[in-house]
Design a protein around this motif. Structure first.
Motif, short mmCIF file in Angstrom:
data_model
loop_
_atom_site.label_atom_id
_atom_site.label_comp_id
_atom_site.label_asym_id
_atom_site.label_seq_id
_atom_site.Cartn_x
_atom_site.Cartn_y
_atom_site.Cartn_z
N GLU A 41 0.82 -1.21 0.00
CA GLU A 41 0.00 0.00 0.00
C GLU A 41 0.86 1.26 0.00
N LEU A 42 1.96 1.23 0.77
CA LEU A 42 2.86 2.39 0.79
C LEU A 42 3.46 2.64 -0.58
N VAL A 43 3.90 1.58 -1.25
CA VAL A 43 4.47 1.72 -2.58
C VAL A 43 3.41 2.22 -3.56
N SER A 44 2.22 1.67 -3.44
CA SER A 44 1.13 2.08 -4.32
C SER A 44 0.79 3.55 -4.14
N GLN A 45 0.74 4.01 -2.89
CA GLN A 45 0.45 5.42 -2.63
C GLN A 45 1.54 6.33 -3.17
N ASN A 46 2.81 5.93 -2.98
CA ASN A 46 3.91 6.74 -3.49
C ASN A 46 3.92 6.77 -5.01
N LEU A 47 3.62 5.65 -5.62
CA LEU A 47 3.57 5.61 -7.08
C LEU A 47 2.42 6.49 -7.59
N GLN A 48 1.32 6.48 -6.87
CA GLN A 48 0.19 7.33 -7.24
C GLN A 48 0.58 8.80 -7.15
N SER A 49 1.35 9.18 -6.13
CA SER A 49 1.77 10.57 -6.00
C SER A 49 2.72 10.97 -7.13
N VAL A 50 3.55 10.03 -7.60
CA VAL A 50 4.42 10.31 -8.74
C VAL A 50 3.58 10.55 -9.99
N VAL A 51 2.57 9.71 -10.20
CA VAL A 51 1.69 9.87 -11.36
C VAL A 51 0.96 11.21 -11.30
N GLU A 52 0.45 11.56 -10.13
CA GLU A 52 -0.26 12.83 -9.97
C GLU A 52 0.68 14.01 -10.22
N ALA A 53 1.92 13.93 -9.72
CA ALA A 53 2.89 15.01 -9.96
C ALA A 53 3.16 15.16 -11.45
N GLY A 54 3.23 14.03 -12.16
CA GLY A 54 3.44 14.08 -13.61
C GLY A 54 2.27 14.72 -14.33
N LYS A 55 1.06 14.40 -13.88
CA LYS A 55 -0.12 15.00 -14.49
C LYS A 55 -0.14 16.52 -14.28
N VAL A 56 0.19 16.95 -13.06
CA VAL A 56 0.22 18.38 -12.76
C VAL A 56 1.29 19.06 -13.62
N SER A 57 2.44 18.42 -13.74
CA SER A 57 3.52 18.97 -14.55
C SER A 57 3.11 19.11 -16.01
N ASP A 58 2.47 18.08 -16.55
CA ASP A 58 2.00 18.15 -17.94
C ASP A 58 0.97 19.25 -18.13
N GLN A 59 0.02 19.36 -17.20
CA GLN A 59 -1.02 20.38 -17.32
C GLN A 59 -0.42 21.77 -17.22
N THR A 60 0.53 21.96 -16.30
CA THR A 60 1.17 23.26 -16.16
C THR A 60 1.96 23.62 -17.42
N SER A 61 2.62 22.62 -18.00
CA SER A 61 3.36 22.86 -19.25
C SER A 61 2.41 23.27 -20.37
N LEU A 62 1.28 22.57 -20.46
CA LEU A 62 0.29 22.93 -21.48
C LEU A 62 -0.26 24.33 -21.24
N ASP A 63 -0.52 24.65 -19.97
CA ASP A 63 -1.01 25.99 -19.64
C ASP A 63 0.02 27.05 -20.01
N MET A 64 1.31 26.74 -19.80
CA MET A 64 2.34 27.70 -20.15
C MET A 64 2.39 27.91 -21.67
N ILE A 65 2.26 26.82 -22.42
CA ILE A 65 2.26 26.92 -23.88
C ILE A 65 1.09 27.77 -24.35
#
Length: 107
Positions: A41-65
């Motif tokens: 569960e700990l690994v799953s939660q941490n992996l989920q946070s990595v995925v969410e950080a990637g989504k935020v990063s992608d959205q912010t990059s698109l917003d910047m563009i």
């Protein structure tokens, strides 16, 4: 290096599927109070946070563009994603190292 946005979205989707599958296949300990937190569960939660950080990063990059975000926000989001990925890789490396050490132990 240029990656199409749909490829990144597909990668996040695959990671999400792996996370959901990992959470379902974990056995429950016999004594849940003495067992402590479930490592899966700990690994799953941490992996989920990595995925969410990637989504935020992608959205912010698109917003910047599109002119909706500034460069500082995009760089910050990308840096946070990079730190999260590096942390997850470090944990993976330590787990693999521990596994290899256990396998070298005599029975």
């Amino acid at each position: 290096m240029s990656m199409p946005f749909n490829a990144a979205t597909a990668a996040y989707g695959q990671a999400q599927n792996l996370i959901s599958q990992a959470g379902k296949s974990q056995p429950t300990p016999v004594d849940t109070q003495a067992a402590g937190p479930n490592f899966g569960e700990l690994v799953s939660q941490n992996l989920q946070s990595v995925v969410e950080a990637g989504k935020v990063s992608d959205q912010t990059s698109l917003d910047m563009i599109n002119g909706k975000a500034n460069v500082v926000d995009a760089v910050t989001a990308i840096s946070q994603t990079e730190v999260a990925i590096e942390s997850m890789v470090a944990v993976r490396d330590r787990v693999i190292s521990a596994y290899e050490e256990i396998m070298r132990m005599p029975i």
